[in-house]
Motif scaffolding. Sequence first.
Motif, mmCIF file in Angstrom:
data_model
loop_
_atom_site.group_PDB
_atom_site.id
_atom_site.type_symbol
_atom_site.label_atom_id
_atom_site.label_comp_id
_atom_site.label_asym_id
_atom_site.label_seq_id
_atom_site.Cartn_x
_atom_site.Cartn_y
_atom_site.Cartn_z
ATOM 1 N N PRO A 11 0.829 -1.216 0.000
ATOM 2 C CA PRO A 11 0.000 0.000 0.000
ATOM 3 C C PRO A 11 0.861 1.262 0.000
ATOM 4 O O PRO A 11 1.221 1.784 1.050
ATOM 5 C CB PRO A 11 -0.812 -0.137 1.286
ATOM 6 C CG PRO A 11 0.064 -0.946 2.188
ATOM 7 C CD PRO A 11 0.816 -1.888 1.291
ATOM 8 N N MET A 12 1.192 1.756 -1.179
ATOM 9 C CA MET A 12 2.171 2.825 -1.318
ATOM 10 C C MET A 12 1.764 4.140 -0.658
ATOM 11 O O MET A 12 2.614 4.857 -0.136
ATOM 12 C CB MET A 12 2.516 3.046 -2.790
ATOM 13 C CG MET A 12 3.331 1.916 -3.384
ATOM 14 S SD MET A 12 4.813 1.473 -2.406
ATOM 15 C CE MET A 12 5.693 3.022 -2.396
ATOM 16 N N ASN A 13 0.484 4.492 -0.656
ATOM 17 C CA ASN A 13 0.087 5.756 -0.028
ATOM 18 C C ASN A 13 0.376 5.746 1.464
ATOM 19 O O ASN A 13 0.874 6.716 2.028
ATOM 20 C CB ASN A 13 -1.390 6.063 -0.290
ATOM 21 C CG ASN A 13 -1.640 6.427 -1.735
ATOM 22 O OD1 ASN A 13 -0.733 6.841 -2.454
ATOM 23 N ND2 ASN A 13 -2.875 6.268 -2.173
ATOM 24 N N SER A 14 0.054 4.626 2.114
ATOM 25 C CA SER A 14 0.326 4.480 3.546
ATOM 26 C C SER A 14 1.821 4.495 3.815
ATOM 27 O O SER A 14 2.303 5.164 4.732
ATOM 28 C CB SER A 14 -0.293 3.180 4.060
ATOM 29 O OG SER A 14 0.086 2.931 5.392
ATOM 30 N N ILE A 15 2.585 3.769 3.014
ATOM 31 C CA ILE A 15 4.035 3.711 3.169
ATOM 32 C C ILE A 15 4.643 5.101 2.986
ATOM 33 O O ILE A 15 5.471 5.541 3.795
ATOM 34 C CB ILE A 15 4.647 2.703 2.185
ATOM 35 C CG1 ILE A 15 4.271 1.282 2.616
ATOM 36 C CG2 ILE A 15 6.151 2.862 2.092
ATOM 37 C CD1 ILE A 15 4.610 0.209 1.596
#
Length: 189
Positions: A11-15
């Motif tokens: 989950p790139m947005n969270s990362i």
Amino acid sequence: MAQAGSTAKPPMNSIAATLRRGRQAAGLSLTELAHRAGIAKSTLSQLEAGQGNPSLETLWALCTALELPFSRLLDPPRPRVQVIRADEGQAVISAQADYRATLLSACPPGARRDLYRIDAEPGTPHTSVPHAPGVVEHVLLTAGRALVGPADDPVELSPGDYVAYPGDQAHVFEAREPATRALLASEYL
């Protein structure tokens, strides 16, 4: 079920948001954090922009450098009753081995542990660099066979076997049979 070698994307947005917040809270520049984690500054810049497909090793290195529990990168909001089916969950793939870690339960406030489901296949062992000081890993093998534990002295596990070892030292998980599965608990002391 997706295989450990599949192309599941974290989950790139969270990362991205967590890395940015962690770096800023630590008062580190992009250059300094990249240096501490042993990655390229351009890689860190891309990750903070929500781009790329980072390996498990890259994310662990960043968490160690920021002294953050790994699960903070993957922990989405969840309802009070949570069910994660065997082929679901936020998985991160190793770049070195046929190994996938799926976050099952992140360390909530006041607790100091994260739970992961590990799916691994025989081949190249997954070798982890030391995590933050005081981390202890607990592994319960649920299927297959594996060598697990300190990199210099792993133990062979069969289904139902359990091992605990210092996660702040180099350690290894090497599947010895197809469809090897385990429950991994990272405990932050």
